[in-house]
Design an enzyme around this catalytic site. Structure first.
Site, short mmCIF file in Angstrom:
data_model
loop_
_atom_site.label_atom_id
_atom_site.label_comp_id
_atom_site.label_asym_id
_atom_site.label_seq_id
_atom_site.Cartn_x
_atom_site.Cartn_y
_atom_site.Cartn_z
N SER A 197 56.55 64.88 -13.25
CA SER A 197 55.97 64.07 -12.18
C SER A 197 55.02 64.88 -11.34
CB SER A 197 57.07 63.46 -11.31
OG SER A 197 57.81 64.47 -10.68
N HIS A 241 55.77 67.13 -4.89
CA HIS A 241 54.84 66.03 -5.10
C HIS A 241 53.64 66.14 -4.16
CE1 HIS A 241 58.36 63.46 -6.84
NE2 HIS A 241 57.86 64.30 -7.71
#
Length: 272
Positions: free
Chosen positions: A138, A191
């Site tokens: 991710s 992230h």
């Protein structure tokens, strides 16, 4: 005898899924295969793949720099790997189709993995004095979403949410916050680092990291990569097109230029 009830229709067309998978370009296929291979290796109990390849701040030294490249390919379980693969595939496939296979390899093996990792390590070690580990592709999902958001912003600066107009470049940040709220044990900081690098790439500040096309064309011609490797995408899209055919406007006509955000993967946060 009663006639058995008919099975409900599938929510997707299997033939279309198969056709899509068959058309995946080379580097995207290799990434998915490596993710699968690492997950299978994690099933054995003699050696922990996660502990070997995770991005662990206290474990980074000259002998373990490989972790800056391995952490996006390693996951902590089947569903972690599956969700990340579903999220990554359309984004990476589109990137490779637009930039070519060699460019994709050079960027994702290099700066698009190491730069987010470097920023994460700097914040974790210097500012937070923490040792939280992260794994999961991710990191690439949010990096690509950040790059796509900048591209979208240039043509469509805002989207409407009720009476409010929200800048389109903020969509990855919104997704990052929502994911961190809904899913436990994800790396919010990881992230954010990926989104930052995605923004810089989308704005063109990292253009100097892209290998010169002249050199890539020489390598492709010298090794005849387009002729030897199936699903290879040449760097010269205007000459060869995708998969070595003339470029087509079918994707644009079918409205496939939007940012794929059907799935959002998770970057697993390990440790306290």
């Amino acid at each position: 005898m009663a006639t058995p009830a008919a099975l409900p229709p599938l929510p997707f067309n299997p033939s279309r899924v198969r056709s899509y998978l068959v058309r995946l370009p080379l580097f995207t296929r290799l990434v998915l295969l490596v993710i699968l291979a690492f997950w299978l290796l994690e099933l054995q109990t003699m050696w922990s793949v996660v502990q070997w390849g995770a991005l662990i701040p206290d474990e980074i030294n000259l002998g373990t720099m490989y972790r800056l490249n391995t952490y996006p390919l390693i996951h902590t379980g089947f569903f972690h790997a599956l969700l990340n693969a579903l999220a990554l595939t359309p984004l990476l496939e589109r990137f490779e189709a637009e930039h070519g296979t060699l460019t994709s390899i050079a960027l994702f093996v290099g700066p698009l993995s190491t730069f987010p990792a470097g920023i994460y390590l700097l914040i974790e070690k210097v500012i937070l004095h923490s040792n939280t580990s992260v794994v999961g592709s991710s990191i690439w999902v949010f990096l690509l979403l950040g790059s796509e958001a900048i591209r979208t912003y240039k043509s469509n600066p805002h989207f409407s949410l009720g009476p409010y107009k929200i800048p389109t470049w903020t969509s990855p940040l919104f997704a990052c916050v929502v994911l961190s709220i809904l899913v436990s044990n994800v790396s919010f900081l990881g992230h954010l680092c990926a989104i930052l690098i995605g923004y810089l790439f989308g704005l063109g500040y990292l253009k100097f990291l892209v290998p010169p096309e002249k050199i890539l064309r020489w390598i492709e011609g010298k090794l005849n990569l387009l002729g030897r490797l199936p699903h290879y995408i040449s760097v010269d899209q205007k000459t060869f097109g995708r998969y070595g055919v003339l470029p087509s406007s079918n994707n644009a006509a079918n409205g496939n230029n939007g940012t794929p955000m059907s799935f959002l993967g998770t970057n697993q946060r390990l440790g306290a």
